[in-house]
Design a protein around this motif. Sequence first.
Motif, PDB file in Angstrom:
ATOM      1  N   LYS A   1      47.199  64.081  35.231  1.00  0.00           N
ATOM      2  CA  LYS A   1      47.220  62.821  34.468  1.00  0.00           C
ATOM      3  C   LYS A   1      46.714  61.662  35.321  1.00  0.00           C
ATOM      4  O   LYS A   1      46.086  60.730  34.815  1.00  0.00           O
ATOM      5  N   TYR A   2      46.954  61.732  36.630  1.00  0.00           N
ATOM      6  CA  TYR A   2      46.458  60.689  37.518  1.00  0.00           C
ATOM      7  C   TYR A   2      44.937  60.788  37.664  1.00  0.00           C
ATOM      8  O   TYR A   2      44.255  59.772  37.866  1.00  0.00           O
ATOM      9  N   PHE A   3      44.419  62.012  37.574  1.00  0.00           N
ATOM     10  CA  PHE A   3      42.967  62.184  37.645  1.00  0.00           C
ATOM     11  C   PHE A   3      42.290  61.524  36.444  1.00  0.00           C
ATOM     12  O   PHE A   3      41.211  60.935  36.570  1.00  0.00           O
ATOM     13  N   ILE A   4      42.931  61.620  35.279  1.00  0.00           N
ATOM     14  CA  ILE A   4      42.388  60.966  34.090  1.00  0.00           C
ATOM     15  C   ILE A   4      42.326  59.458  34.302  1.00  0.00           C
ATOM     16  O   ILE A   4      41.337  58.801  33.960  1.00  0.00           O
ATOM     17  N   TRP A   5      43.368  58.913  34.917  1.00  0.00           N
ATOM     18  CA  TRP A   5      43.361  57.472  35.187  1.00  0.00           C
ATOM     19  C   TRP A   5      42.335  57.116  36.257  1.00  0.00           C
ATOM     20  O   TRP A   5      41.806  56.001  36.267  1.00  0.00           O
ATOM     21  N   LEU A   6      42.053  58.059  37.145  1.00  0.00           N
ATOM     22  CA  LEU A   6      40.968  57.828  38.109  1.00  0.00           C
ATOM     23  C   LEU A   6      39.646  57.674  37.369  1.00  0.00           C
ATOM     24  O   LEU A   6      38.838  56.797  37.703  1.00  0.00           O
ATOM     25  N   LEU A   7      39.416  58.515  36.360  1.00  0.00           N
ATOM     26  CA  LEU A   7      38.187  58.416  35.585  1.00  0.00           C
ATOM     27  C   LEU A   7      38.102  57.076  34.850  1.00  0.00           C
ATOM     28  O   LEU A   7      37.018  56.495  34.727  1.00  0.00           O
ATOM     29  N   VAL A   8      39.248  56.597  34.362  1.00  0.00           N
ATOM     30  CA  VAL A   8      39.284  55.274  33.735  1.00  0.00           C
ATOM     31  C   VAL A   8      38.881  54.218  34.756  1.00  0.00           C
ATOM     32  O   VAL A   8      38.084  53.320  34.461  1.00  0.00           O
ATOM     33  N   TYR A   9      39.424  54.342  35.967  1.00  0.00           N
ATOM     34  CA  TYR A   9      39.083  53.398  37.030  1.00  0.00           C
ATOM     35  C   TYR A   9      37.603  53.475  37.374  1.00  0.00           C
ATOM     36  O   TYR A   9      36.947  52.441  37.604  1.00  0.00           O
ATOM     37  N   VAL A  10      37.039  54.687  37.402  1.00  0.00           N
ATOM     38  CA  VAL A  10      35.616  54.859  37.699  1.00  0.00           C
ATOM     39  C   VAL A  10      34.769  54.091  36.691  1.00  0.00           C
ATOM     40  O   VAL A  10      33.820  53.382  37.062  1.00  0.00           O
ATOM     41  N   PHE A  11      35.121  54.217  35.412  1.00  0.00           N
ATOM     42  CA  PHE A  11      34.365  53.524  34.375  1.00  0.00           C
ATOM     43  C   PHE A  11      34.509  52.005  34.504  1.00  0.00           C
ATOM     44  O   PHE A  11      33.522  51.267  34.435  1.00  0.00           O
ATOM     45  N   LEU A  12      35.740  51.530  34.702  1.00  0.00           N
ATOM     46  CA  LEU A  12      35.965  50.094  34.858  1.00  0.00           C
ATOM     47  C   LEU A  12      35.273  49.563  36.107  1.00  0.00           C
ATOM     48  O   LEU A  12      34.762  48.433  36.115  1.00  0.00           O
ATOM     49  N   HIS A  13      35.249  50.389  37.140  1.00  0.00           N
ATOM     50  CA  HIS A  13      34.554  50.010  38.373  1.00  0.00           C
ATOM     51  C   HIS A  13      33.074  49.758  38.118  1.00  0.00           C
ATOM     52  O   HIS A  13      32.489  48.798  38.652  1.00  0.00           O
ATOM     53  N   GLU A  14      32.456  50.621  37.303  1.00  0.00           N
ATOM     54  CA  GLU A  14      31.047  50.454  36.993  1.00  0.00           C
ATOM     55  C   GLU A  14      30.798  49.104  36.308  1.00  0.00           C
ATOM     56  O   GLU A  14      29.824  48.411  36.605  1.00  0.00           O
ATOM     57  N   ILE A  15      31.695  48.743  35.391  1.00  0.00           N
ATOM     58  CA  ILE A  15      31.556  47.472  34.684  1.00  0.00           C
ATOM     59  C   ILE A  15      31.735  46.295  35.636  1.00  0.00           C
ATOM     60  O   ILE A  15      30.941  45.346  35.645  1.00  0.00           O
ATOM     61  N   VAL A  16      32.777  46.362  36.463  1.00  0.00           N
ATOM     62  CA  VAL A  16      33.060  45.282  37.412  1.00  0.00           C
ATOM     63  C   VAL A  16      31.915  45.125  38.413  1.00  0.00           C
ATOM     64  O   VAL A  16      31.504  43.999  38.727  1.00  0.00           O
ATOM     65  N   SER A  17      31.381  46.236  38.899  1.00  0.00           N
ATOM     66  CA  SER A  17      30.292  46.154  39.878  1.00  0.00           C
ATOM     67  C   SER A  17      29.038  45.542  39.256  1.00  0.00           C
ATOM     68  O   SER A  17      28.317  44.776  39.911  1.00  0.00           O
ATOM     69  N   LEU A  18      28.798  45.854  37.976  1.00  0.00           N
ATOM     70  CA  LEU A  18      27.660  45.254  37.288  1.00  0.00           C
ATOM     71  C   LEU A  18      27.840  43.749  37.120  1.00  0.00           C
ATOM     72  O   LEU A  18      26.916  42.969  37.362  1.00  0.00           O
ATOM     73  N   LEU A  19      29.027  43.355  36.698  1.00  0.00           N
ATOM     74  CA  LEU A  19      29.310  41.931  36.511  1.00  0.00           C
ATOM     75  C   LEU A  19      29.268  41.182  37.842  1.00  0.00           C
ATOM     76  O   LEU A  19      28.745  40.066  37.925  1.00  0.00           O
ATOM     77  N   TYR A  20      29.812  41.803  38.884  1.00  0.00           N
ATOM     78  CA  TYR A  20      29.823  41.176  40.211  1.00  0.00           C
ATOM     79  C   TYR A  20      28.400  40.964  40.717  1.00  0.00           C
ATOM     80  O   TYR A  20      28.050  39.895  41.235  1.00  0.00           O
ATOM     81  N   GLY A  21      27.565  42.007  40.556  1.00  0.00           N
ATOM     82  CA  GLY A  21      26.189  41.907  41.032  1.00  0.00           C
ATOM     83  C   GLY A  21      25.319  41.013  40.168  1.00  0.00           C
ATOM     84  O   GLY A  21      24.244  40.591  40.602  1.00  0.00           O
ATOM     85  N   THR A  22      25.785  40.728  38.951  1.00  0.00           N
ATOM     86  CA  THR A  22      25.007  39.884  38.042  1.00  0.00           C
ATOM     87  C   THR A  22      25.403  38.418  38.117  1.00  0.00           C
ATOM     88  O   THR A  22      24.540  37.529  38.086  1.00  0.00           O
ATOM     89  N   TYR A  23      26.704  38.156  38.265  1.00  0.00           N
ATOM     90  CA  TYR A  23      27.184  36.777  38.158  1.00  0.00           C
ATOM     91  C   TYR A  23      27.846  36.225  39.428  1.00  0.00           C
ATOM     92  O   TYR A  23      27.906  35.019  39.614  1.00  0.00           O
ATOM     93  N   VAL A  24      28.350  37.075  40.296  1.00  0.00           N
ATOM     94  CA  VAL A  24      29.060  36.589  41.480  1.00  0.00           C
ATOM     95  C   VAL A  24      28.143  36.586  42.696  1.00  0.00           C
ATOM     96  O   VAL A  24      27.862  35.542  43.286  1.00  0.00           O
ATOM     97  N   ASP A  25      27.690  37.752  43.101  1.00  0.00           N
ATOM     98  CA  ASP A  25      26.764  37.871  44.230  1.00  0.00           C
ATOM     99  C   ASP A  25      25.503  38.526  43.689  1.00  0.00           C
ATOM    100  O   ASP A  25      25.352  39.747  43.722  1.00  0.00           O
ATOM    101  N   VAL A  26      24.608  37.727  43.160  1.00  0.00           N
ATOM    102  CA  VAL A  26      23.463  38.218  42.392  1.00  0.00           C
ATOM    103  C   VAL A  26      22.638  39.238  43.180  1.00  0.00           C
ATOM    104  O   VAL A  26      22.206  38.970  44.299  1.00  0.00           O
ATOM    105  N   GLY A  27      22.466  40.404  42.579  1.00  0.00           N
ATOM    106  CA  GLY A  27      21.663  41.449  43.188  1.00  0.00           C
ATOM    107  C   GLY A  27      22.392  42.283  44.215  1.00  0.00           C
ATOM    108  O   GLY A  27      21.805  43.188  44.813  1.00  0.00           O
TER     109      GLY A  27
END
Length: 221
Positions: A37-63
Amino acid sequence: MKEFLNEYLIDNYLFVQLIPVLVGLFYYKKFKNSFYKYFIWLLVYVFLHEIVSLLYGTYVDVGNNQIIMNIFNVINFLFLFRLFYEFSEQSFFKKSILFFIVSYILALLYELIIVKIDYHTNAQVIPFMIGGLGILVCVLLYFYQTLNSEKVIRVHRDFMFWICTGYFIYYLAYVPFKIKQNYFAQLDEYQYLFKILIIATLIKGVLLIIGFIWSKRKQES
């Protein structure tokens, strides 16, 4: 809207991360009494991480979102080692996992303190290689452990088998690439190499989906 979906969902292969998450959450009840069950939550974190990294690279530290990626690698590797430790049955297997955990942490400290690599702009190299190699070794040890037990006759119904197969293919493709990532990332003619990682991620996702569907319910001991 179409451009947004194409840029953030297709080009950045978020859909590859999302589908296994949705399937895992759908079958969550099957694994709610096990460590999986913790592995499933890891996958959730992986997906959220992808979103956060995109937003960070787009709006916080561009590129540049490398610091987010480096934090993710630490969490991801330590969790995967913990997962293997949970399902290891042999003393040598457990000691090998602990060895790689210690080696990974020491490699992080080496790059940060001695080499002074700036993790805000550069990817982990030595730590990632150790972590990836450690995962590959853990997978081989799991297969060896399984082949020498009665579980081999029903290994395809064991979710750990699908996790191991998926991550073995993923890191087999990723570790060699990681050696020169900081170099490749600066050259347009090598950008096609990043597509290999998308394919490896897709294969891993497919194998995890099969595992969620096909594996039997596993209770905690």
